[in-house]
Design an enzyme around this catalytic site. Structure first.
Site, short mmCIF file in Angstrom:
data_model
loop_
_atom_site.label_atom_id
_atom_site.label_comp_id
_atom_site.label_asym_id
_atom_site.label_seq_id
_atom_site.Cartn_x
_atom_site.Cartn_y
_atom_site.Cartn_z
N HIS A 74 9.02 -2.83 -1.70
CA HIS A 74 8.07 -3.25 -0.65
C HIS A 74 7.61 -4.69 -0.86
O HIS A 74 6.65 -4.94 -1.58
CB HIS A 74 6.87 -2.29 -0.67
N LEU A 77 8.86 -11.24 2.75
CA LEU A 77 9.47 -12.52 2.38
C LEU A 77 9.24 -13.61 3.44
O LEU A 77 9.56 -14.76 3.20
CB LEU A 77 10.95 -12.34 2.08
N ASN A 108 8.37 -7.21 9.04
CA ASN A 108 7.35 -7.86 9.87
C ASN A 108 7.41 -9.39 9.79
O ASN A 108 6.42 -10.06 9.56
CB ASN A 108 5.93 -7.36 9.54
N ASP A 166 5.83 -1.32 8.92
CA ASP A 166 4.77 -1.75 7.99
C ASP A 166 4.02 -2.99 8.49
O ASP A 166 4.58 -3.89 9.08
CB ASP A 166 5.34 -2.05 6.61
N HIS A 193 3.24 2.96 6.76
CA HIS A 193 1.98 2.27 6.48
C HIS A 193 0.90 3.15 7.12
O HIS A 193 0.83 3.27 8.34
CB HIS A 193 2.00 0.87 7.10
N HIS A 245 2.04 2.10 -0.23
CA HIS A 245 0.73 1.70 -0.78
C HIS A 245 -0.41 2.71 -0.59
O HIS A 245 -1.41 2.42 0.06
CB HIS A 245 0.30 0.33 -0.25
N ASP A 318 3.97 -4.63 -2.85
CA ASP A 318 3.50 -5.06 -1.53
C ASP A 318 3.22 -6.57 -1.56
O ASP A 318 2.17 -7.03 -1.09
CB ASP A 318 2.29 -4.27 -1.04
C1 NCD Z 1 0.93 -7.17 4.64
C2 NCD Z 1 1.42 -8.50 5.17
O1 NCD Z 1 0.73 -9.52 5.01
O2 NCD Z 1 2.54 -8.56 5.73
N1 NCD Z 1 -0.46 -7.29 4.33
C3 NCD Z 1 -1.18 -6.50 3.51
O3 NCD Z 1 -2.41 -6.66 3.46
N2 NCD Z 1 -0.63 -5.57 2.78
C4 NCD Z 1 1.18 -6.07 5.61
C5 NCD Z 1 1.18 -4.69 5.01
O4 NCD Z 1 1.72 -4.44 3.93
O5 NCD Z 1 0.67 -3.77 5.65
ZN ZN Z 2 1.48 -1.95 4.81
ZN ZN Z 3 3.49 -4.35 3.20
#
Ligand code: NCD
Ligand code: ZN
Ligand code: ZN
Ligand code: ZN
Length: 447
Positions: A74, A77, A108, A166, A193, A245, A318
């Protein structure tokens, strides 16, 4: 699998000598020499081959723990679309520096990874800039908007290893249900998510701290309710499912219920949800904003127990890098997420002191490979020589200004940890070496 393009690999003959080799897939924990030929594990020897036996390069690994390569299921990038936050090159090099031989990239981006062509593009672009393997995750819905189904089959054929919207849950239950039905015969899992969209805009966990600060919060219920919803979709469709997460104790209860029903569902936890709580937001520090939010002290304790009990069997960073300005904005405007790749392993070990090493390695490697159906997770002879070497007792202080990642926000800044990546090896090539960290930039040649 597009890995290695099926091409020949030369110059990847190395003997990794004298490490403590820990491989849960082989129930192995002992001093071994790992013999790599043509980028593949050729043998695990009790003693080092005599220098005259081999023309291979020798790397002395005394004092290191050597494991099957760590795979982060997870990461974000940011390419295409947000290269000011991270690029494939910086993100994948950060992965190598953090001890990861492979990552799975969330869709995303802008535009999102929501068709076969974009999956192929990500595979091509990532292989061109870094040796760390990058596995695309395809969106469940077009543009992750929760309305129209994305072309799951063509993404699967192009090399997507999983599907996820996500950043948010898949908002329409109807669309998610149809997606799971349609993809029921594909091996790629759905990754959820879990946050109810009605709580969007929350900046903190809803509880005592949010009440005291007067901030809009997202309660544990927000996560647990969507977890339950998605687990019911998994039960109804038979689709393999995974919860991203997990942060709330209530969700652990839902997971345990699902397990008791025999549902195919796994779950991951991040280092920050194993370590940090909502009181860190008492000073309105926007750098501590993340989704799902840092929860209560009790939730953090519950995450640790869930790992010890095996209810959670996967670790994920994450990794969600943002620019300095985006993290230093007022709490309500700041982007949620942390730069995770370069502290994840150390912070996770620190949170779970005393957990068997084999379990740590399984949760970072073997179980992740099984979840995503990707190579690795084992040093069995014939496997790709993807390996993570660690020092278990090399204290260091987290200094985000030294990160390779463009993202510098982390709740771990200034923390002192004992475990430290020593070396990252992909297909027999050393792509990160703590002894020569400036050489972290891996050569893409041959891939
Ligand atoms: C993630 C992101 O910035 O792409 N942000 C986060 O707070 N974890 C999105 C996600 O993992 O839900
Ligand atoms: Zn997420
Ligand atoms: Zn994420
Ligand atoms: Zn921006």
């Amino acid at each position: 699998m597009p890995l290695d393009g099926g091409g020949t690999k030369v110059g990847r003959n190395v003997d990794f000598v004298g490490a403590r080799v820990v491989d849960p897939s082989l129930a192995l924990d002992g001093i071994r020499t790992v013999v790599v030929r043509n980028g593949t594990i050729a043998a695990l020897l009790d003693r080092a081959p005599a220098a005259s036996d081999t023309s291979a390069r020798r790397i002395d690994c005394a004092g290191m723990v050597l494991c099957p390569g760590f795979i982060d299921p997870h990461v974000h990038l940011r390419e295409p679309g947000d290269s000011h936050k991270e690029t494939l090159a910086t993100g994948l090099t950060a992965a190598a520096a953090g001890g990861f031989t492979a990552v799975a990239a969330m869709p995303n981006t802008r535009p999102p990874i929501d068709d076969g062509q974009r999956v192929r593009q990500l595979l091509r672009d990532s292989a061109a800039v870094a040796a760390v393997r990058c596995y695309p995750i395809g969106a469940v819905t077009v543009a992750r908007e929760g309305r129209a189904l994305a072309p799951l089959r063509s993404m699967a054929a192009a090399g997507a290893v999983a599907f996820s919207d996500d950043g948010a849950c898949t908002t329409s239950l109807k669309v998610l249900f149809h997606a799971a039905l349609l993809a029921a015969d594909l091996p790629m899992p759905f990754l959820s998510h879990c946050e109810d969209p009605s709580f969007a805009g929350a900046v903190i966990h809803e509880g005592e701290t949010s009440d005291r600060l007067g901030l809009p919060g997202s309660p544990s219920l927000s996560e647990a309710a969507i977890a339950a919803r998605d687990i019911l979709v998994a039960q109804t469709t038979g689709k393999a499912w995974h919860l991203c997460h997990v942060s709330a104790e209530t969700t652990i209860g839902v997971l345990e219920w699902a397990r008791a029903q025999g549902t195919r569902v796994t779950a991951e936890v991040t280092p920050h949800h194993l370590q940090c709580n909502d009181e860190m937001l008492s000073s309105f520090d926007a750098r501590c904003r993340v989704n799902p939010p840092l929860r209560s002290v009790q939730d953090v304790a519950a995450m640790r127990v869930a790992v010890r009990r095996g209810t959670i069997s996967i670790f994920a960073s994450d990794h969600a890098p943002h620019s300095e300005e985006e993290k230093e904005a007022p709490l309500s405007h700041a982007s949620p997420g942390f730069s995770g790749l370069e502290v994840a392993v150390a912070a996770t070990f620190d949170a779970l002191d005393g957990l068997p090493l084999a379990t740590m390695v399984a949760n970072y490697s073997t179980n992740v490979a099984a979840l995503l159906g990707v190579p690795g997770g084992s040093l069995q002879v014939g496997s790709p020589a993807d390996m993570t070497a660690l020092y278990l007792d090399r204290p260091w202080t987290v200094d985000p200004t030294l990160f390779v990642s463009k993202g510098r926000a982390t709740p771990f800044a200034g923390r002192r940890f004992k475990v430290r990546p020593a070396m990252t090896v992909v297909g027999g090539c050393v792509v990160f070496n703590a002894a020569a960290p400036t050489q972290a930039l891996p050569a893409p040649a041959g891939r």
